[in-house]
Write a protein that holds these residues in place. Sequence first.
Motif, PDB file in Angstrom:
ATOM      1  N   GLN A  23      19.500 -52.103-105.525  1.00 49.07           N
ATOM      2  CA  GLN A  23      20.368 -51.891-104.365  1.00 49.07           C
ATOM      3  C   GLN A  23      21.795 -52.324-104.677  1.00 49.07           C
ATOM      4  OE1 GLN A  23      18.886 -53.429-100.572  1.00 49.07           O
ATOM      5  NE2 GLN A  23      20.959 -54.036-100.031  1.00 49.07           N
ATOM      6  N   ARG A  24      21.933 -53.468-105.348  1.00 48.96           N
ATOM      7  CA  ARG A  24      23.274 -53.935-105.676  1.00 48.96           C
ATOM      8  C   ARG A  24      23.944 -53.006-106.685  1.00 48.96           C
ATOM      9  NH1 ARG A  24      25.368 -59.397-108.680  1.00 48.96           N
ATOM     10  NH2 ARG A  24      27.569 -58.930-108.395  1.00 48.96           N
ATOM     11  N   PHE A  25      23.171 -52.435-107.592  1.00 50.14           N
ATOM     12  CA  PHE A  25      23.713 -51.471-108.550  1.00 50.14           C
ATOM     13  C   PHE A  25      24.384 -50.305-107.808  1.00 50.14           C
ATOM     14  CE2 PHE A  25      22.670 -47.478-110.921  1.00 50.14           C
ATOM     15  CZ  PHE A  25      23.518 -47.657-112.001  1.00 50.14           C
ATOM     16  N   ILE A  26      23.708 -49.757-106.796  1.00 51.32           N
ATOM     17  CA  ILE A  26      24.274 -48.642-106.025  1.00 51.32           C
ATOM     18  C   ILE A  26      25.449 -49.117-105.188  1.00 51.32           C
ATOM     19  CG2 ILE A  26      23.776 -46.877-104.299  1.00 51.32           C
ATOM     20  CD1 ILE A  26      22.401 -46.398-106.976  1.00 51.32           C
ATOM     21  N   GLU A  27      25.324 -50.281-104.551  1.00 50.15           N
ATOM     22  CA  GLU A  27      26.412 -50.787-103.711  1.00 50.15           C
ATOM     23  C   GLU A  27      27.652 -51.121-104.541  1.00 50.15           C
ATOM     24  OE1 GLU A  27      23.789 -52.824-100.098  1.00 50.15           O
ATOM     25  OE2 GLU A  27      24.322 -54.004-101.871  1.00 50.15           O
ATOM     26  N   THR A  28      27.427 -51.685-105.722  1.00 46.43           N
ATOM     27  CA  THR A  28      28.553 -51.994-106.610  1.00 46.43           C
ATOM     28  C   THR A  28      29.266 -50.715-107.037  1.00 46.43           C
ATOM     29  OG1 THR A  28      27.450 -53.989-107.418  1.00 46.43           O
ATOM     30  CG2 THR A  28      29.211 -53.082-108.796  1.00 46.43           C
ATOM     31  N   ALA A  29      28.475 -49.695-107.361  1.00 44.06           N
ATOM     32  CA  ALA A  29      29.066 -48.415-107.756  1.00 44.06           C
ATOM     33  C   ALA A  29      29.863 -47.805-106.603  1.00 44.06           C
ATOM     34  CB  ALA A  29      27.980 -47.456-108.214  1.00 44.06           C
ATOM     35  N   ALA A  30      29.318 -47.928-105.370  1.00 43.45           N
ATOM     36  CA  ALA A  30      29.995 -47.352-104.214  1.00 43.45           C
ATOM     37  C   ALA A  30      31.344 -48.013-103.964  1.00 43.45           C
ATOM     38  CB  ALA A  30      29.108 -47.471-102.983  1.00 43.45           C
ATOM     39  N   ALA A  31      31.441 -49.314-104.269  1.00 46.63           N
ATOM     40  CA  ALA A  31      32.673 -50.056-103.995  1.00 46.63           C
ATOM     41  C   ALA A  31      33.655 -50.051-105.152  1.00 46.63           C
ATOM     42  CB  ALA A  31      32.321 -51.500-103.626  1.00 46.63           C
ATOM     43  N   ASP A  32      33.223 -49.646-106.337  1.00 50.48           N
ATOM     44  CA  ASP A  32      34.067 -49.707-107.535  1.00 50.48           C
ATOM     45  C   ASP A  32      35.056 -48.539-107.549  1.00 50.48           C
ATOM     46  OD1 ASP A  32      35.141 -49.681-110.113  1.00 50.48           O
ATOM     47  OD2 ASP A  32      33.288 -50.420-111.011  1.00 50.48           O
ATOM     48  N   PRO A  33      36.356 -48.801-107.560  1.00 54.05           N
ATOM     49  CA  PRO A  33      37.333 -47.698-107.559  1.00 54.05           C
ATOM     50  C   PRO A  33      37.297 -46.863-108.828  1.00 54.05           C
ATOM     51  CG  PRO A  33      38.424 -49.820-107.883  1.00 54.05           C
ATOM     52  CD  PRO A  33      37.010 -50.126-107.519  1.00 54.05           C
ATOM     53  N   ASN A  34      36.725 -47.395-109.913  1.00 52.45           N
ATOM     54  CA  ASN A  34      36.651 -46.642-111.159  1.00 52.45           C
ATOM     55  C   ASN A  34      35.452 -45.699-111.224  1.00 52.45           C
ATOM     56  OD1 ASN A  34      38.993 -47.749-112.401  1.00 52.45           O
ATOM     57  ND2 ASN A  34      37.837 -49.623-112.821  1.00 52.45           N
ATOM     58  N   VAL A  35      34.545 -45.829-110.248  1.00 55.18           N
ATOM     59  CA  VAL A  35      33.388 -44.918-110.209  1.00 55.18           C
ATOM     60  C   VAL A  35      33.827 -43.595-109.599  1.00 55.18           C
ATOM     61  CG1 VAL A  35      31.153 -44.488-109.119  1.00 55.18           C
ATOM     62  CG2 VAL A  35      31.615 -46.710-110.195  1.00 55.18           C
ATOM     63  N   THR A  82      15.531 -41.396-109.585  1.00 57.90           N
ATOM     64  CA  THR A  82      16.643 -41.444-110.536  1.00 57.90           C
ATOM     65  C   THR A  82      17.969 -41.636-109.815  1.00 57.90           C
ATOM     66  OG1 THR A  82      16.849 -39.026-110.451  1.00 57.90           O
ATOM     67  CG2 THR A  82      15.460 -39.939-112.184  1.00 57.90           C
ATOM     68  N   ALA A  83      18.887 -42.335-110.468  1.00 55.16           N
ATOM     69  CA  ALA A  83      20.255 -42.503-109.970  1.00 55.16           C
ATOM     70  C   ALA A  83      21.200 -42.454-111.158  1.00 55.16           C
ATOM     71  CB  ALA A  83      20.403 -43.821-109.221  1.00 55.16           C
ATOM     72  N   LEU A  84      22.327 -41.787-110.974  1.00 58.15           N
ATOM     73  CA  LEU A  84      23.329 -41.615-112.024  1.00 58.15           C
ATOM     74  C   LEU A  84      24.692 -42.004-111.475  1.00 58.15           C
ATOM     75  CD1 LEU A  84      24.254 -40.461-114.821  1.00 58.15           C
ATOM     76  CD2 LEU A  84      24.448 -38.230-113.691  1.00 58.15           C
ATOM     77  N   VAL A  85      25.360 -42.925-112.173  1.00 56.39           N
ATOM     78  CA  VAL A  85      26.703 -43.364-111.801  1.00 56.39           C
ATOM     79  C   VAL A  85      27.666 -42.953-112.905  1.00 56.39           C
ATOM     80  CG1 VAL A  85      28.180 -45.375-111.409  1.00 56.39           C
ATOM     81  CG2 VAL A  85      25.884 -45.293-110.395  1.00 56.39           C
ATOM     82  N   VAL A  86      28.725 -42.248-112.541  1.00 57.27           N
ATOM     83  CA  VAL A  86      29.737 -41.802-113.501  1.00 57.27           C
ATOM     84  C   VAL A  86      30.991 -42.644-113.272  1.00 57.27           C
ATOM     85  CG1 VAL A  86      31.075 -39.864-114.358  1.00 57.27           C
ATOM     86  CG2 VAL A  86      28.770 -39.480-113.442  1.00 57.27           C
ATOM     87  N   ALA A 107      30.489 -44.632-100.286  1.00 59.53           N
ATOM     88  CA  ALA A 107      31.069 -44.048-101.498  1.00 59.53           C
ATOM     89  C   ALA A 107      31.755 -42.722-101.188  1.00 59.53           C
ATOM     90  CB  ALA A 107      29.981 -43.852-102.555  1.00 59.53           C
ATOM     91  N   ALA A 108      31.108 -41.897-100.371  1.00 59.91           N
ATOM     92  CA  ALA A 108      31.715 -40.621-100.004  1.00 59.91           C
ATOM     93  C   ALA A 108      32.991 -40.838 -99.200  1.00 59.91           C
ATOM     94  CB  ALA A 108      30.717 -39.777 -99.214  1.00 59.91           C
ATOM     95  N   ALA A 109      32.967 -41.849 -98.314  1.00 61.35           N
ATOM     96  CA  ALA A 109      34.143 -42.129 -97.491  1.00 61.35           C
ATOM     97  C   ALA A 109      35.334 -42.572 -98.335  1.00 61.35           C
ATOM     98  CB  ALA A 109      33.801 -43.194 -96.447  1.00 61.35           C
ATOM     99  N   SER A 110      35.052 -43.177 -99.505  1.00 60.90           N
ATOM    100  CA  SER A 110      36.135 -43.652-100.366  1.00 60.90           C
ATOM    101  C   SER A 110      36.607 -42.584-101.347  1.00 60.90           C
ATOM    102  CB  SER A 110      35.691 -44.902-101.127  1.00 60.90           C
ATOM    103  OG  SER A 110      34.650 -44.579-102.048  1.00 60.90           O
ATOM    104  N   GLY A 111      36.079 -41.382-101.194  1.00 57.56           N
ATOM    105  CA  GLY A 111      36.562 -40.275-102.020  1.00 57.56           C
ATOM    106  C   GLY A 111      35.744 -39.969-103.249  1.00 57.56           C
ATOM    107  N   LYS A 112      34.649 -40.658-103.461  1.00 56.15           N
ATOM    108  CA  LYS A 112      33.811 -40.376-104.621  1.00 56.15           C
ATOM    109  C   LYS A 112      33.002 -39.106-104.395  1.00 56.15           C
ATOM    110  CE  LYS A 112      33.314 -45.227-105.995  1.00 56.15           C
ATOM    111  NZ  LYS A 112      34.419 -45.710-105.150  1.00 56.15           N
TER     112      LYS A 112
END
Length: 720
Positions: A393-405, A477-481, A428-433
Motif C-alpha cells: 500500500q505504501r509503495f502505491i501511495e508513495t508513487a502517487a505522491a512522488d512528483p517524479n512518477v 500486478t502494479a507498474l510505476v514509471v 495520482a490522477a488528480a496530480s496529473g499522472k
Amino acid sequence: MITSVTETDATTADQNANADDVIIEDALKTERAVELDELPEDRYLNRELSWLDFNNRVLQLAENTELPLLERAKFLAIFASNLDEFFMVRVAGLKRRDEMGLSVRSADGLSPREQLKRIGERTQDLSVRHARVFTDSVQPALAEAGITVVTWAELSDDERDQLSTYFHEQVFPVLTPLAVDPAHPFPFVSGLSLNLAITVRQPEDGTQHFARIKVPDNVDRFIKLQGSQREDGHHNERFLPMEELIAAFGPQLFPGMEIVEQHAFRITRNADMEVAEDRDEDLLQALERELARRRFGKPVRLEVADDMTENVLELLLRELDVDADDVIQVPGLLDLTSLWQVYGVDRPKLKDRPFVPSTPAVFSESAKSLWRNLREGDLLLHHPYDSFSTTVQRFIETAAADPNVLAIKQTLYRTSGDSPIVNALIDAAASGKQVVALVELKARFDEQANIKWARKLERAGVHVVYGLIGLKTHCKTALVVRREGSAIRRYCHIGTGNYNPKTARLYEDVGILTASHEIGADLTDLFNTLTGYSRKDSYRNLLVAPQGIRRGILERIDREIEAAGRGEDARIRMKMNSLVDEQVIDGLYRASQAGVRVEVVVRGICALLPGNPEFSENITVRSILGQFLEHSRIIHFNAIDEFWIGSADMMHRNLDRRVEVLAQVEDPRLTAQLDEVFSSAMDPSTRCWELGPDGGWTASPGAGEPSFDHQVKMMERRRH
C-alpha cells in the motif's frame, strides 16, 4: 484464518468457477496435449467431492477443542459460508448441466446426476455434523464462558418486557406477513434469506392457512441482551436469535388467529451470471443488468429445521419448485454464518493471540530511499507476516505522491470497501499522472463493489479498462514509471493476493517488489495487451495465461524428468489453493514415474491421487489450514533451480479463461525465503492433513507425535 468466500475472495469465490466452467472443464480433457495410455482412467479424484473434503477439514478445526473457543465458532461460520457459495455456483452448474441433458462426465467418470447424488448425501451428513458441533460442543462451552445463545423460554420476565418494547418499536414495523391463498400467490423468497413458515388456524371453523415471514436481514441476526458483570471484568454476553423474537410475538402478527406451527427455512439460489460480452455493448451496463437478475436464480438447496412437519415441507417443495433431494434438514439453528457476530465479542482470551505484522527496514526510510533500495535489490514480501499496508500500500501511495512518477498502472480484482489503494490512484490522477486501472468487473460476488470503484475512478480521471473479452483478469500486478534524471525507470509489484488491505491481514500471500528491467518491460507489454489490441503471448521473465502458464509448467516438468534421467536431484514443490488441471496432473504423474519427487501443499481442491505405486508413488500431498488462509501460489523446480510465484492455481479456468501471471524469482536472497516457506510447510512435524492413495485425508502427525504449527512458526520468526 480460513475466510469466508463471500468477503473475498469468499473466500473463496476463487474456489468456484461459473456454471459454464463446469461444462467446459471436462470437455477440455479431450484436448490434452499429453497422451498417457499407460495410466488408468481412474487416476483423478472428483473435484466437487474434494472441495467437500476441504470444507470437512474446516469443520474439523471447529471440532478441535484445543483451539480457542471463539476461533472454533469462527470456523463454524466459515464452513457455513463456504457451503452457501458451493451450492450457489458449483451445485448450480451441475444442476444446469443435468437439466440440459449434457452427458459430459467429470474427470473421474461421474455424470452430473451421479455427482449431485453424492454431493447431496455428503452435504446432509456434513450439515448435521456442523449443527451438532455447535449445539453439543461449542454452544455449551460458550455458555460456560459467559457467552450464551438463549431461547425465548430461557428469558426472565424483565428481559421479555425489554424485548417487547424493542420488538414493537424496531422490528414489528418492518415485518410483512405474507399469506398464501387463492388471492395471494406464494411470495418470492430471496436467496440466503432466513424465513419462518407459519401455519395459522381460524378459531371459528378450524380452517388452516399458510404464511411466510422474512426475518429482516438489515439488522443483526442475534439480539444482544444486557449481561451481568463477570469476575474477570467482562460482561456475560447473552444473544437471542431474531427468529425466536418474531415467533414469540406471532399472535400479534396474526391477530384473531391461532398459531399452529412455525418453522425456519432458508433457500439457496443459483447465483451464477451469464454476461454475453459484446464489443458493441458496455460491459458495465450488461453486468449491472445481470446482477439485478441474480436474486431470481433457480433454487438449488432448501434448508429446513429438522422439526418441520411433512405437510409444511411438501408445501415448500411444491411452491418453491425444489426437489426432495435438495432438502437439507438441520438440527438447531439455521444459517450459522451469523456466528461471525458472536465472534465479534471482545474476549481476547477466547481468540488467537493477536499478531502485529512486521515492516521491512526499506519501508522505514524516506520515499527517495525506497526507490534507491529497490534499485539495489528485489524485495520479497510474505503477508500477513509482513504488513501489507506499510509495504505494498505504501509503495502505491508513495508513487502517487512522488512528483517524479509519471504513470501508475494496476490491476484490481478485489479490494476493500474503503480502499486506500483506489484513493491513492485517484490522488495520482488528480496530480496529473497517467493512471490506468484495470478493474475486473466479473470478480464473483464483488461485481457491485467493483462497478462502484470503476465509476469513482473514471470520475477522477483515471483510465479505467475492463480487460479482454471472454477472459477474467486475475493477475496481481502494479507498474510505476518514474523519471530519474534523464532516464526512465520502472518499478513493479507482482503478487499472489489481491490489493485488499483488509484480507491481507488474514490471507497468506507472497509478492515481489522489483526494479528489474526485464520484469518492467514484461509488465509494460502486459498492460499494453490488456488495454489495447496487442496479442503478445511470450515474455522475458513471466509466464502469462491463457497462452503461457500451462505450457511453461509442463515444459519445466519435462526438464525435471530429463534431469532425473541424468541422476540429478530432481524435485518439484508446489504450493497452491487448488490442483485440478488434468494436463498438469498427468505431467506430475509422468514425473513421479521418472523418479522425480513431487511435494504438493494444497489448501482446497486436489484432483491428483498421490501414493499409487503405478503412477504416483513419488508424490505426496498435504493441506494446511489455520489462523490465516493459505493463499500463496509458489512453484519450485529443483534440478533446473527455478522458483515461480503468481496468481494462478492449476485449474482450467485459471489456465484457459483468465489472464494470470507467474513471475520467476531469481535473487538467491529471495529464493532462500521461499525455500524456507516450503521447508516449514513440508516438514514431517508440521500439523496438516495428508492425502492418501485411497483419496482420504488424514490428520498428521499422529496423536502423541511431536508437531508444530507452520503459521505460528512463521509468526515467531517475525516476532524475533
